[in-house]
Design a protein around this motif. Structure first.
Motif, short mmCIF file in Angstrom:
data_model
loop_
_atom_site.label_atom_id
_atom_site.label_comp_id
_atom_site.label_asym_id
_atom_site.label_seq_id
_atom_site.Cartn_x
_atom_site.Cartn_y
_atom_site.Cartn_z
N THR A 32 0.61 3.41 -3.10
CA THR A 32 0.48 5.13 -2.78
C THR A 32 1.57 6.06 -3.35
OG1 THR A 32 -1.00 4.85 -1.43
CG2 THR A 32 -0.71 6.39 -1.16
N LYS A 44 -7.58 7.84 1.90
CA LYS A 44 -8.39 8.00 0.70
C LYS A 44 -8.19 9.57 0.76
CE LYS A 44 -10.38 3.35 0.36
NZ LYS A 44 -11.78 3.48 -0.58
N GLN A 93 0.58 -1.12 -0.16
CA GLN A 93 0.13 0.10 -0.14
C GLN A 93 0.92 1.37 -0.03
OE1 GLN A 93 -2.84 0.60 3.95
NE2 GLN A 93 -2.15 3.12 3.02
N THR A 101 1.67 6.84 -6.96
CA THR A 101 0.80 7.05 -7.20
C THR A 101 0.83 8.87 -7.71
OG1 THR A 101 -1.00 6.92 -5.35
CG2 THR A 101 -0.63 5.38 -7.99
N THR A 112 -6.66 4.22 -2.97
CA THR A 112 -7.93 3.22 -3.18
C THR A 112 -8.17 1.62 -3.85
OG1 THR A 112 -9.38 5.98 -3.51
CG2 THR A 112 -10.09 3.19 -4.94
N ILE A 113 -7.49 2.07 -5.01
CA ILE A 113 -6.61 0.86 -5.63
C ILE A 113 -6.45 -0.66 -4.95
CG2 ILE A 113 -6.46 1.76 -7.92
CD1 ILE A 113 -3.65 1.55 -7.72
N THR A 114 -5.12 0.66 -3.29
CA THR A 114 -4.17 -0.13 -2.30
C THR A 114 -5.80 -0.82 -1.67
OG1 THR A 114 -3.60 1.27 -1.31
CG2 THR A 114 -2.36 0.00 -2.86
N ASN A 115 -7.33 -0.25 -1.15
CA ASN A 115 -7.96 -0.76 -0.09
C ASN A 115 -7.56 -0.48 1.04
OD1 ASN A 115 -9.89 -2.27 -2.52
ND2 ASN A 115 -8.70 -3.86 -2.03
N PHE A 127 -5.90 8.07 -5.30
CA PHE A 127 -6.24 6.98 -6.74
C PHE A 127 -5.92 5.61 -5.74
CE2 PHE A 127 -4.12 4.93 -9.76
CZ PHE A 127 -4.93 4.44 -11.07
#
Length: 412
Positions: free
Chosen positions: A92, A338, A88, A95, A329-332, A326
């Motif tokens: 992150t 977030k 994560q 990104t 979000t994609i790593t929950n 982003f």
């Protein structure tokens, strides 16, 4: 020299009390330290003047304190703590860093296309923008005893973010300078700027780990820790000023690698004992580093700020926030990460000014007008952004519900 040292001591004392005053009105102490640096710096009252800032002893002191501040990050990079969230954090970091580079480069690419300025300047702005100054956010973490998903993501991210920033910026400036500038920035500078501080930190951190494993008295433990920190800084100083003959090493990165190494070699209880005793030195170091961030900032530039400054501040904020959102979000990641992580990444000035100096140096011979655009825009943005960013970062931790959580956990 004694008079110059006294000037610095006076500035530190004033900054301390201004920080306490702002804390009383629910603002972070770091804002007081930053504003004190601006007011007492060479562009205002001049107590910390150019003579102090240019003095070799002053640069050495700041380098040592930056190394110490890096310890705050490194001691959180304990493998048992981060292995569950490692993916994560890495995703992150990439990104939000690369997202910022893309958004800022795109915004300036459009603007420069219509204003007739060289498009390559857009990528230089993007390279400068993706860097985050970890010290302001870390100061807020320490002052307000924050703990939770946002804090646990931010602290290890501070180490990785510096590495990504160096790779992207030096790659960008190397390509641009090779194409248009008379002064090329060699590719090996990327490797030196990233790998050398980490190698120095790991080597000296291993020595510290061996020494700190032993059950010594707290006084002897502190003496051993301070000695190994000075060794780390000393090795970095030798490389910067004698072997390389140019200041390319990040001393905060040395401190991060140093403390991450010994933190993974000693027990959790021993690490907690060491850090509690070391806390006063860490507090002084943060104050001096933030004061140093503020001194070169010229408040007069606020009046000179124009369209480019506004575009830079806004596009960088959008890049940091959307990139962090982003990635989270994609790593929950948890909802608070977030929503609020991107807001804690807005502080910027120290790293941005270093990158700006390199970019201006690379372009000043072949394209002095472009060099002036970069210098003026970033200088003005540094003043405006840093004041706003500190307040926003503090509110982000507050909104995420992480204020005073560390103390609450310790009391349970």
């Amino acid at each position: 020299m004694l008079q110059l040292v006294l000037r610095l001591i006076i500035a530190v004392i004033i900054a301390f009390f201004v920080g306490k005053l702002l804390s009383k009105i629910k603002l972070p102490a770091i804002l007081g330290w930053l504003l004190t640096g601006m007011i007492l710096g060479p562009h205002a009252l001049g107590i910390v003047n150019e003579t102090v800032l240019d003095a070799e002893w002053y640069k050495v002191i700041v380098d040592i304190f930056e190394c110490i501040v890096g310890i705050l990050v490194g001691t959180e990079l304990v493998w048992n703590k981060i292995k569950k969230s490692g993916k994560q954090i890495i995703v992150t970091t990439l990104t939000q860093s690369l997202g910022t580079f893309f958004v800022v480069s795109l915004a300036f690419g459009v603007v420069f296309y219509f204003t007739g300025n060289p498009i390559y300047l857009a990528f230089i702005f993007g390279g400068i923008a993706l860097a985050t100054a970890p010290a302001p956010a870390l100061s807020i973490v320490r002052e307000f005893r924050t703990d939770g998903p946002v804090t646990k993501t931010l602290i290890p991210m501070a180490a990785l973010d510096d590495m990504v920033a160096v790779v992207v910026f030096f790659s960008t400036i190397s390509i641009v300078s090779a194409s248009v500038s008379e002064q090329e920035v060699p590719i090996y500078m990327i490797l030196l700027a990233i790998l050398l501080p980490v190698i120095i930190g790991i080597a000296t951190g291993f020595l510290a780990g061996v020494l700190l494993k032993k059950d010594n008295s707290l006084q002897k433990t502190m003496l051993l820790l301070i000695t190994t920190i000075l060794i780390s800084s000393g090795v970095g100083f030798i490389f910067n000023n004698i072997i390389l003959s140019k200041p390319v090493l990040n001393f905060m990165l040395i401190g991060m690698a140093f403390s991450a190494t010994f933190a993974n070699m000693i027990s959790e209880a021993r690490l907690a004992e060491v850090m509690i005793t070391f806390n006063p030195i860490l507090g002084i170091s943060l104050l001096v580093v933030i004061l140093d961030l503020g001194t070169p900032l010229d408040y007069n530039l606020i009046l000179d700020a124009g369209l480019f400054t506004a575009i830079y501040i806004v596009s960088r904020a959008i890049g940091k926030y959307s990139g962090a959102l982003f990635g989270a979000t994609i790593t929950n990641s948890p909802q608070t990460v977030k929503k609020y992580l991107g807001l804690t990444l807005l502080p910027h000035s120290g790293v941005s000014l270093v990158f700006t100096g390199i970019a201006v140096s690379a372009l000043s011979g072949s394209n002095p007008e472009s060099a002036k655009i970069i210098q003026g825009t970033i200088a003005a943005a540094a003043v405006i952004n840093e004041v706003i960013a500190v307040i926003v970062a503090k509110k982000a931790f507050e909104w995420s519900g992480e204020f005073h959580k560390k103390r609450d956990i310790e009391l349970c």
